[in-house]
Write an enzyme that holds these catalytic residues in place. Structure first.
Site, mmCIF file in Angstrom:
data_model
loop_
_atom_site.group_PDB
_atom_site.id
_atom_site.type_symbol
_atom_site.label_atom_id
_atom_site.label_comp_id
_atom_site.label_asym_id
_atom_site.label_seq_id
_atom_site.Cartn_x
_atom_site.Cartn_y
_atom_site.Cartn_z
ATOM 1 N N ARG A 34 21.576 -0.780 -18.194
ATOM 2 C CA ARG A 34 22.545 0.195 -18.703
ATOM 3 C C ARG A 34 23.600 -0.460 -19.588
ATOM 4 O O ARG A 34 24.150 0.189 -20.457
ATOM 5 C CB ARG A 34 23.246 0.892 -17.522
ATOM 6 C CG ARG A 34 22.305 1.740 -16.669
ATOM 7 C CD ARG A 34 22.931 2.071 -15.331
ATOM 8 N NE ARG A 34 23.268 0.853 -14.607
ATOM 9 C CZ ARG A 34 23.868 0.781 -13.439
ATOM 10 N NH1 ARG A 34 24.228 1.906 -12.832
ATOM 11 N NH2 ARG A 34 24.126 -0.366 -12.859
ATOM 12 N N ASP A 57 18.875 3.735 -17.913
ATOM 13 C CA ASP A 57 19.190 3.871 -16.493
ATOM 14 C C ASP A 57 17.854 4.155 -15.807
ATOM 15 O O ASP A 57 17.296 5.251 -15.958
ATOM 16 C CB ASP A 57 20.184 5.026 -16.287
ATOM 17 C CG ASP A 57 20.549 5.180 -14.814
ATOM 18 O OD1 ASP A 57 19.766 4.725 -13.943
ATOM 19 O OD2 ASP A 57 21.598 5.759 -14.527
ATOM 20 N N ASN A 84 12.660 -5.295 -11.923
ATOM 21 C CA ASN A 84 13.632 -6.182 -11.264
ATOM 22 C C ASN A 84 14.978 -5.521 -11.001
ATOM 23 O O ASN A 84 15.755 -5.982 -10.170
ATOM 24 C CB ASN A 84 13.812 -7.422 -12.170
ATOM 25 C CG ASN A 84 15.018 -8.232 -11.822
ATOM 26 O OD1 ASN A 84 15.048 -8.886 -10.776
ATOM 27 N ND2 ASN A 84 16.040 -8.202 -12.671
ATOM 28 N N SER A 136 12.684 -9.289 -1.732
ATOM 29 C CA SER A 136 13.790 -10.101 -1.214
ATOM 30 C C SER A 136 13.399 -10.748 0.111
ATOM 31 O O SER A 136 12.553 -10.237 0.845
ATOM 32 C CB SER A 136 15.009 -9.208 -0.964
ATOM 33 O OG SER A 136 16.058 -9.942 -0.389
ATOM 34 N N TYR A 148 19.879 -1.886 2.624
ATOM 35 C CA TYR A 148 19.384 -2.736 1.530
ATOM 36 C C TYR A 148 18.103 -3.460 1.966
ATOM 37 O O TYR A 148 17.094 -3.442 1.253
ATOM 38 C CB TYR A 148 20.443 -3.770 1.113
ATOM 39 C CG TYR A 148 19.886 -4.771 0.110
ATOM 40 C CD1 TYR A 148 19.683 -4.399 -1.209
ATOM 41 C CD2 TYR A 148 19.519 -6.070 0.506
ATOM 42 C CE1 TYR A 148 19.142 -5.301 -2.120
ATOM 43 C CE2 TYR A 148 18.980 -6.968 -0.396
ATOM 44 C CZ TYR A 148 18.791 -6.580 -1.714
ATOM 45 O OH TYR A 148 18.240 -7.466 -2.618
ATOM 46 N N THR A 183 24.565 -14.594 -8.237
ATOM 47 C CA THR A 183 24.583 -13.696 -9.405
ATOM 48 C C THR A 183 25.679 -12.650 -9.198
ATOM 49 O O THR A 183 26.329 -12.604 -8.150
ATOM 50 C CB THR A 183 23.247 -12.918 -9.562
ATOM 51 O OG1 THR A 183 23.135 -12.010 -8.458
ATOM 52 C CG2 THR A 183 22.043 -13.832 -9.618
HETATM 53 O O1 NJP Z 1 21.868 -9.139 -9.616
HETATM 54 P P1 NJP Z 1 22.649 -8.625 -10.911
HETATM 55 P P2 NJP Z 1 20.520 -9.987 -9.446
HETATM 56 N N1 NJP Z 1 19.328 1.134 -14.279
HETATM 57 O O2 NJP Z 1 23.678 -7.696 -10.384
HETATM 58 C C1 NJP Z 1 20.451 -3.718 -13.219
HETATM 59 C C2 NJP Z 1 17.296 -8.781 -6.194
HETATM 60 N N2 NJP Z 1 17.746 -9.820 -5.286
HETATM 61 O O3 NJP Z 1 20.053 -10.573 -10.689
HETATM 62 O O4 NJP Z 1 22.406 -1.484 -15.579
HETATM 63 C C3 NJP Z 1 19.039 -0.003 -14.936
HETATM 64 O O5 NJP Z 1 23.074 -9.764 -11.751
HETATM 65 C C4 NJP Z 1 21.771 -4.285 -13.701
HETATM 66 O O6 NJP Z 1 22.039 -3.849 -15.034
HETATM 67 P P3 NJP Z 1 23.157 -2.769 -15.486
HETATM 68 C C5 NJP Z 1 18.181 -7.564 -6.316
HETATM 69 O O7 NJP Z 1 18.002 -6.661 -5.243
HETATM 70 C C6 NJP Z 1 18.909 -10.484 -5.513
HETATM 71 O O8 NJP Z 1 20.757 -10.863 -8.294
HETATM 72 O O9 NJP Z 1 23.574 -3.276 -16.837
HETATM 73 N N3 NJP Z 1 19.367 -1.214 -14.511
HETATM 74 C C7 NJP Z 1 21.469 -5.766 -13.729
HETATM 75 O O10 NJP Z 1 20.851 -6.125 -14.958
HETATM 76 C C8 NJP Z 1 17.673 -6.987 -7.626
HETATM 77 O O11 NJP Z 1 16.527 -6.203 -7.411
HETATM 78 C C9 NJP Z 1 19.298 -11.483 -4.630
HETATM 79 O O12 NJP Z 1 24.229 -2.770 -14.451
HETATM 80 C C10 NJP Z 1 20.073 -1.294 -13.377
HETATM 81 C C11 NJP Z 1 20.477 -5.926 -12.588
HETATM 82 O O13 NJP Z 1 19.986 -4.609 -12.240
HETATM 83 C C12 NJP Z 1 17.285 -8.235 -8.427
HETATM 84 O O14 NJP Z 1 17.213 -9.301 -7.499
HETATM 85 C C13 NJP Z 1 18.500 -11.822 -3.547
HETATM 86 C C14 NJP Z 1 20.423 -0.170 -12.630
HETATM 87 C C15 NJP Z 1 21.139 -6.540 -11.371
HETATM 88 O O15 NJP Z 1 21.538 -7.818 -11.730
HETATM 89 C C16 NJP Z 1 18.229 -8.619 -9.523
HETATM 90 O O16 NJP Z 1 19.536 -8.823 -8.987
HETATM 91 C C17 NJP Z 1 17.338 -11.130 -3.357
HETATM 92 C C18 NJP Z 1 20.028 1.085 -13.121
HETATM 93 N N4 NJP Z 1 20.330 2.238 -12.497
HETATM 94 C C19 NJP Z 1 16.952 -10.131 -4.227
HETATM 95 N N5 NJP Z 1 21.114 -0.576 -11.534
HETATM 96 C C20 NJP Z 1 20.566 -12.238 -4.779
HETATM 97 N N6 NJP Z 1 21.258 -12.154 -5.925
HETATM 98 O O17 NJP Z 1 20.938 -12.956 -3.833
HETATM 99 C C21 NJP Z 1 21.192 -1.915 -11.608
HETATM 100 O O18 NJP Z 1 16.594 -11.455 -2.305
HETATM 101 N N7 NJP Z 1 20.567 -2.352 -12.709
#
Ligand code: NJP
Length: 226
Positions: A34, A57, A84, A136, A148, A183
């Site tokens: 987004r 989105d 992702n 995860s 979650y 992150t």
């Molecule tokens: O987190 P973050 P991660 N439509 O917050 C996007 C999993 N995980 O890289 O839309 C489209 O930097 C959001 O983009 P924006 C976790 O569950 C993590 O760590 O611009 N996009 C951003 O690019 C997730 O599945 C950990 O806000 C949407 C991204 O998602 C994945 O890794 C551990 C959206 C999130 O990036 C990536 O998370 C684990 C929407 N409605 C699994 N809502 C960890 N960090 O420890 C969100 O086991 N996004």
């Protein structure tokens, strides 16, 4: 050989790191999220000949349909789709958790992921391509009351069901299961956690395997300290 890759949740963290490593590896990337300004900054960094920003989105299926048509307008076919995008809990557990946050986690981590996969399948069948999902460690263990964690148990089961559905099509399905990664997923820094690049290395390893090799599940955890 080059590959065309679509990454959802590419505006930060794991998705952005996978995009950077993909371009380093000679692949082309479509970046969906987004936050358009973050995506555009990443395209600027990676070069517009290598990367495309798509505002989407993922919780809106029509927006995802548009996302796929934008990618295919720019790239002739898709070799890899990485579902992702995801978010975590704003409060621990079920009793203390927030209902709107439950809805958004289930919508993005589960419903939107199934839409991404459904829309990706015809293109990946054509390319004998690769579907990757971000699960995860939380989908491998019991965490008290965690909604979650349950969304990631869904990803684990769904990845296996999808691999069974796609058997014989040459489409490979991988569930990437990270431990804690430092992150924007967390409000505060996590110095002892993995780096987003650690997951990106696993991503590149997985997608660069020969067509005959499917990595079903890849668990990347921080080395235990004790
Ligand atoms: O987190 P973050 P991660 N439509 O917050 C996007 C999993 N995980 O890289 O839309 C489209 O930097 C959001 O983009 P924006 C976790 O569950 C993590 O760590 O611009 N996009 C951003 O690019 C997730 O599945 C950990 O806000 C949407 C991204 O998602 C994945 O890794 C551990 C959206 C999130 O990036 C990536 O998370 C684990 C929407 N409605 C699994 N809502 C960890 N960090 O420890 C969100 O086991 N996004």
């Amino acid at each position: 050989m080059t590959k065309n890759i679509l990454i959802t949740g590419a505006s930060s963290g794991i998705g952005a790191a996978c995009a950077r490593k993909s371009v380093e590896a000679g692949y082309k990337v479509a970046l969906a999220a987004r936050s358009v300004s973050k995506l555009e900054a990443l395209v600027e960094e990676l070069g517009s000949e290598n990367a495309l920003a798509i505002e989407c989105d993922v919780s809106d299926p029509d927006a995802q349909l548009k996302m796929f048509s934008q990618v295919l307008e720019r790239f002739p076919g898709l070799d890899v789709v990485f579902a992702n995008a995801g978010l975590g809990a704003t409060a621990m557990g079920t009793e203390s958790g927030d209902i709107d946050n439950f809805r958004e986690m289930i919508l993005v981590n589960n419903f939107a992921l199934t839409v991404t996969c459904k829309l990706a399948i015809p293109h990946l069948k054509a390319s004998k391509g690769h579907l990757l999902l971000t699960g995860s460690r939380a989908g491998n263990t019991v965490l008290k009351g965690s909604v979650y964690g349950a969304t990631k148990w869904f990803v684990k089961g769904y990845a296996q069901n999808l691999a069974a559905e796609l058997a014989g099509t040459r489409v490979r399905v991988t569930n990437i299961e990270p431990g804690m990664v430092d992150t924007a997923f967390f409000d505060e820094a996590k110095p002892d956690a993995l780096r987003d690049d650690d997951i990106a290395n696993a991503f590149i390893y997985t997608v660069s395997q020969p067509e005959t090799v499917m990595i079903a599940d890849i668990q990347v955890y921080p080395t235990p300290k004790n």
